[in-house]
Design a protein around this motif. Structure first.
Motif, PDB file in Angstrom:
ATOM      1  N   GLY A 297     -11.581  14.929  -2.062  1.00 15.63           N
ATOM      2  CA  GLY A 297     -11.603  13.840  -3.032  1.00 15.63           C
ATOM      3  C   GLY A 297     -12.408  14.145  -4.283  1.00 15.63           C
ATOM      4  N   ILE A 298     -12.799  15.404  -4.438  1.00 15.07           N
ATOM      5  CA  ILE A 298     -13.589  15.806  -5.605  1.00 15.07           C
ATOM      6  C   ILE A 298     -12.663  16.534  -6.571  1.00 15.07           C
ATOM      7  CG2 ILE A 298     -15.569  17.148  -6.416  1.00 15.07           C
ATOM      8  CD1 ILE A 298     -16.627  16.889  -3.439  1.00 15.07           C
ATOM      9  N   THR A 299     -12.270  15.836  -7.614  1.00 17.04           N
ATOM     10  CA  THR A 299     -11.365  16.385  -8.621  1.00 17.04           C
ATOM     11  C   THR A 299     -12.055  16.377  -9.978  1.00 17.04           C
ATOM     12  OG1 THR A 299     -10.445  14.230  -9.189  1.00 17.04           O
ATOM     13  CG2 THR A 299      -9.366  15.447  -7.371  1.00 17.04           C
ATOM     14  N   GLU A 300     -11.439  17.038 -10.928  1.00 20.37           N
ATOM     15  CA  GLU A 300     -11.985  17.004 -12.282  1.00 20.37           C
ATOM     16  C   GLU A 300     -12.110  15.570 -12.772  1.00 20.37           C
ATOM     17  OE1 GLU A 300     -10.740  18.419 -16.747  1.00 20.37           O
ATOM     18  OE2 GLU A 300     -10.022  19.621 -15.060  1.00 20.37           O
ATOM     19  N   ALA A 301     -11.091  14.757 -12.519  1.00 17.37           N
ATOM     20  CA  ALA A 301     -11.111  13.361 -12.975  1.00 17.37           C
ATOM     21  C   ALA A 301     -12.214  12.555 -12.282  1.00 17.37           C
ATOM     22  CB  ALA A 301      -9.753  12.711 -12.739  1.00 17.37           C
ATOM     23  N   SER A 302     -12.333  12.702 -10.962  1.00 20.67           N
ATOM     24  CA  SER A 302     -13.335  11.895 -10.254  1.00 20.67           C
ATOM     25  C   SER A 302     -14.748  12.328 -10.612  1.00 20.67           C
ATOM     26  CB  SER A 302     -13.122  11.976  -8.741  1.00 20.67           C
ATOM     27  OG  SER A 302     -13.410  13.267  -8.229  1.00 20.67           O
ATOM     28  N   TRP A 303     -14.987  13.646 -10.643  1.00 16.82           N
ATOM     29  CA  TRP A 303     -16.330  14.158 -10.927  1.00 16.82           C
ATOM     30  C   TRP A 303     -16.726  13.840 -12.360  1.00 16.82           C
ATOM     31  CZ3 TRP A 303     -17.800  19.837  -9.258  1.00 16.82           C
ATOM     32  CH2 TRP A 303     -19.174  20.035  -9.422  1.00 16.82           C
ATOM     33  N   SER A 304     -15.851  14.094 -13.318  1.00 17.25           N
ATOM     34  CA  SER A 304     -16.201  13.822 -14.718  1.00 17.25           C
ATOM     35  C   SER A 304     -16.393  12.323 -14.948  1.00 17.25           C
ATOM     36  CB  SER A 304     -15.165  14.405 -15.674  1.00 17.25           C
ATOM     37  OG  SER A 304     -13.903  13.822 -15.472  1.00 17.25           O
ATOM     38  N   GLY A 305     -15.640  11.495 -14.246  1.00 17.65           N
ATOM     39  CA  GLY A 305     -15.831  10.048 -14.361  1.00 17.65           C
ATOM     40  C   GLY A 305     -17.201   9.618 -13.860  1.00 17.65           C
ATOM     41  N   GLN A 306     -17.641  10.200 -12.751  1.00 22.72           N
ATOM     42  CA  GLN A 306     -18.965   9.872 -12.219  1.00 22.72           C
ATOM     43  C   GLN A 306     -20.074  10.332 -13.159  1.00 22.72           C
ATOM     44  OE1 GLN A 306     -18.337  11.800  -8.386  1.00 22.72           O
ATOM     45  NE2 GLN A 306     -18.570   9.814  -7.392  1.00 22.72           N
ATOM     46  N   VAL A 307     -19.867  11.466 -13.806  1.00 24.26           N
ATOM     47  CA  VAL A 307     -20.849  11.950 -14.785  1.00 24.26           C
ATOM     48  C   VAL A 307     -20.865  11.008 -15.988  1.00 24.26           C
ATOM     49  CG1 VAL A 307     -21.407  13.834 -16.389  1.00 24.26           C
ATOM     50  CG2 VAL A 307     -20.736  14.350 -14.027  1.00 24.26           C
ATOM     51  N   ARG A 308     -19.691  10.666 -16.492  1.00 20.65           N
ATOM     52  CA  ARG A 308     -19.581   9.780 -17.662  1.00 20.65           C
ATOM     53  C   ARG A 308     -20.239   8.429 -17.397  1.00 20.65           C
ATOM     54  NH1 ARG A 308     -14.797   9.258 -17.344  1.00 20.65           N
ATOM     55  NH2 ARG A 308     -14.064  11.131 -18.391  1.00 20.65           N
ATOM     56  N   ASP A 309     -20.058   7.910 -16.160  1.00 15.89           N
ATOM     57  CA  ASP A 309     -20.589   6.598 -15.809  1.00 15.89           C
ATOM     58  C   ASP A 309     -22.065   6.621 -15.418  1.00 15.89           C
ATOM     59  OD1 ASP A 309     -18.029   5.671 -16.280  1.00 15.89           O
ATOM     60  OD2 ASP A 309     -17.491   5.557 -14.152  1.00 15.89           O
ATOM     61  N   GLY A 310     -22.675   7.799 -15.362  1.00 17.26           N
ATOM     62  CA  GLY A 310     -24.086   7.901 -15.010  1.00 17.26           C
ATOM     63  C   GLY A 310     -24.351   7.840 -13.522  1.00 17.26           C
ATOM     64  N   VAL A 311     -23.299   7.832 -12.714  1.00 13.74           N
ATOM     65  CA  VAL A 311     -23.435   7.783 -11.262  1.00 13.74           C
ATOM     66  C   VAL A 311     -23.906   9.128 -10.721  1.00 13.74           C
ATOM     67  CG1 VAL A 311     -22.129   7.486  -9.101  1.00 13.74           C
ATOM     68  CG2 VAL A 311     -21.667   6.008 -11.055  1.00 13.74           C
ATOM     69  N   LEU A 312     -23.460  10.206 -11.354  1.00  9.45           N
ATOM     70  CA  LEU A 312     -23.742  11.554 -10.888  1.00  9.45           C
ATOM     71  C   LEU A 312     -24.308  12.386 -12.039  1.00  9.45           C
ATOM     72  CD1 LEU A 312     -23.280  12.966  -8.108  1.00  9.45           C
ATOM     73  CD2 LEU A 312     -21.237  13.969  -9.127  1.00  9.45           C
ATOM     74  N   PRO A 313     -25.589  12.174 -12.357  1.00 14.89           N
ATOM     75  CA  PRO A 313     -26.184  12.980 -13.426  1.00 14.89           C
ATOM     76  C   PRO A 313     -26.341  14.430 -12.977  1.00 14.89           C
ATOM     77  CG  PRO A 313     -27.860  11.632 -12.361  1.00 14.89           C
ATOM     78  CD  PRO A 313     -26.545  11.232 -11.766  1.00 14.89           C
ATOM     79  N   GLY A 314     -26.308  15.318 -13.936  1.00 14.23           N
ATOM     80  CA  GLY A 314     -26.457  16.721 -13.613  1.00 14.23           C
ATOM     81  C   GLY A 314     -27.087  17.500 -14.740  1.00 14.23           C
ATOM     82  N   VAL A 315     -27.498  18.714 -14.418  1.00  9.80           N
ATOM     83  CA  VAL A 315     -28.028  19.658 -15.398  1.00  9.80           C
ATOM     84  C   VAL A 315     -27.317  20.981 -15.188  1.00  9.80           C
ATOM     85  CG1 VAL A 315     -30.285  18.554 -15.711  1.00  9.80           C
ATOM     86  CG2 VAL A 315     -29.976  20.223 -13.871  1.00  9.80           C
ATOM     87  N   ILE A 316     -27.115  21.697 -16.286  1.00  8.65           N
ATOM     88  CA  ILE A 316     -26.453  22.991 -16.199  1.00  8.65           C
ATOM     89  C   ILE A 316     -27.255  24.032 -16.964  1.00  8.65           C
ATOM     90  CG2 ILE A 316     -24.172  21.962 -15.931  1.00  8.65           C
ATOM     91  CD1 ILE A 316     -23.577  22.820 -18.789  1.00  8.65           C
ATOM     92  N   ALA A 317     -27.128  25.270 -16.521  1.00  6.39           N
ATOM     93  CA  ALA A 317     -27.761  26.403 -17.195  1.00  6.39           C
ATOM     94  C   ALA A 317     -26.648  27.271 -17.757  1.00  6.39           C
ATOM     95  CB  ALA A 317     -28.607  27.202 -16.212  1.00  6.39           C
ATOM     96  N   MET A 318     -26.835  27.674 -19.004  1.00 10.30           N
ATOM     97  CA  MET A 318     -25.839  28.495 -19.680  1.00 10.30           C
ATOM     98  C   MET A 318     -26.412  29.871 -19.984  1.00 10.30           C
ATOM     99  SD  MET A 318     -23.196  26.501 -19.889  1.00 10.30           S
ATOM    100  CE  MET A 318     -22.141  27.383 -21.041  1.00 10.30           C
ATOM    101  N   ALA A 319     -25.592  30.890 -19.764  1.00 11.17           N
ATOM    102  CA  ALA A 319     -25.902  32.265 -20.155  1.00 11.17           C
ATOM    103  C   ALA A 319     -24.915  32.581 -21.277  1.00 11.17           C
ATOM    104  CB  ALA A 319     -25.729  33.219 -18.988  1.00 11.17           C
ATOM    105  N   GLY A 320     -25.327  32.318 -22.492  1.00  9.90           N
ATOM    106  CA  GLY A 320     -24.404  32.426 -23.617  1.00  9.90           C
ATOM    107  C   GLY A 320     -23.377  31.316 -23.527  1.00  9.90           C
ATOM    108  N   ASP A 321     -22.099  31.679 -23.507  1.00  9.38           N
ATOM    109  CA  ASP A 321     -21.055  30.658 -23.419  1.00  9.38           C
ATOM    110  C   ASP A 321     -20.532  30.497 -21.986  1.00  9.38           C
ATOM    111  OD1 ASP A 321     -19.713  33.044 -23.169  1.00  9.38           O
ATOM    112  OD2 ASP A 321     -18.196  32.595 -24.678  1.00  9.38           O
ATOM    113  N   ARG A 322     -21.248  31.072 -21.015  1.00  9.65           N
ATOM    114  CA  ARG A 322     -20.823  31.038 -19.617  1.00  9.65           C
ATOM    115  C   ARG A 322     -21.809  30.232 -18.780  1.00  9.65           C
ATOM    116  NH1 ARG A 322     -20.641  35.675 -15.206  1.00  9.65           N
ATOM    117  NH2 ARG A 322     -22.660  36.148 -16.083  1.00  9.65           N
ATOM    118  N   MET A 323     -21.280  29.355 -17.944  1.00  8.52           N
ATOM    119  CA  MET A 323     -22.134  28.576 -17.058  1.00  8.52           C
ATOM    120  C   MET A 323     -22.674  29.482 -15.961  1.00  8.52           C
ATOM    121  SD  MET A 323     -21.254  25.077 -14.953  1.00  8.52           S
ATOM    122  CE  MET A 323     -20.781  24.202 -16.451  1.00  8.52           C
ATOM    123  N   ALA A 324     -23.997  29.450 -15.772  1.00  8.83           N
ATOM    124  CA  ALA A 324     -24.644  30.276 -14.747  1.00  8.83           C
ATOM    125  C   ALA A 324     -24.932  29.478 -13.481  1.00  8.83           C
ATOM    126  CB  ALA A 324     -25.948  30.848 -15.291  1.00  8.83           C
TER     127      ALA A 324
END
Length: 150
Positions: A37-64
């Protein structure tokens, strides 16, 4: 030099899904995530709605790597790194940022599901950082660990 860490946004989710399938241990493919049940639509919606906050690390233009938590429950939902970024403190830094964010939302008790197999990297990683077993299991059969305030 440490990699920059920033808040995750909905547009980051396709790269998160891709990275999740390329982790060293516990890799989960996009198709398996979708079965759960974890899709791009469901996950991005939870991020947009503040339900699932996250942090990411970038190595240049690539997610690490990244870490996401549940704003409502205080659960660390996922911490994932590309194998070439393991052992450099990035996982610890991402987790610390998410712990701080969830604490800022008022959570005193934080928890996560983790393998109870000592051969898995996550087993020792979380315990070295102060996470303790509760004796419970989550819905996936993983051991529940808790982090209480100092």
């Amino acid at each position: 030099m440490p990699l920059p860490i920033r808040p995750a946004g909905p547009a980051d989710i396709p790269a998160c899904i891709d990275l999740r399938g390329r982790t060293r241990e516990n890799a989960i493919s996009a198709s398996r995530l979708a079965e759960l049940g974890i899709t791009e639509a469901s996950w991005s919606g939870q991020v947009r709605d503040g339900v699932l906050p996250g942090v990411i690390a970038m190595a240049g233009d690539r997610m690490a790597g990244y870490c996401f938590g549940d704003a409502g429950s205080g659960e660390i939902v996922v911490l994932a790194l590309l194998p070439e970024f393991e052992g450099q403190g990035l996982g610890r830094a991402l987790l610390a940022r998410m712990v701080d964010q969830l604490r800022g939302l008022g959570h005193q008790r934080l928890f996560l599901g983790c393998s109870d197999n000592p051969a898995h990297r996550s087993h020792g990683f979380y315990r070295r950082l102060g996470w303790r077993p509760t004796g419970e299991r989550d819905g996936y059969g993983d051991e529940v660990l808790v982090l209480l305030p100092d």
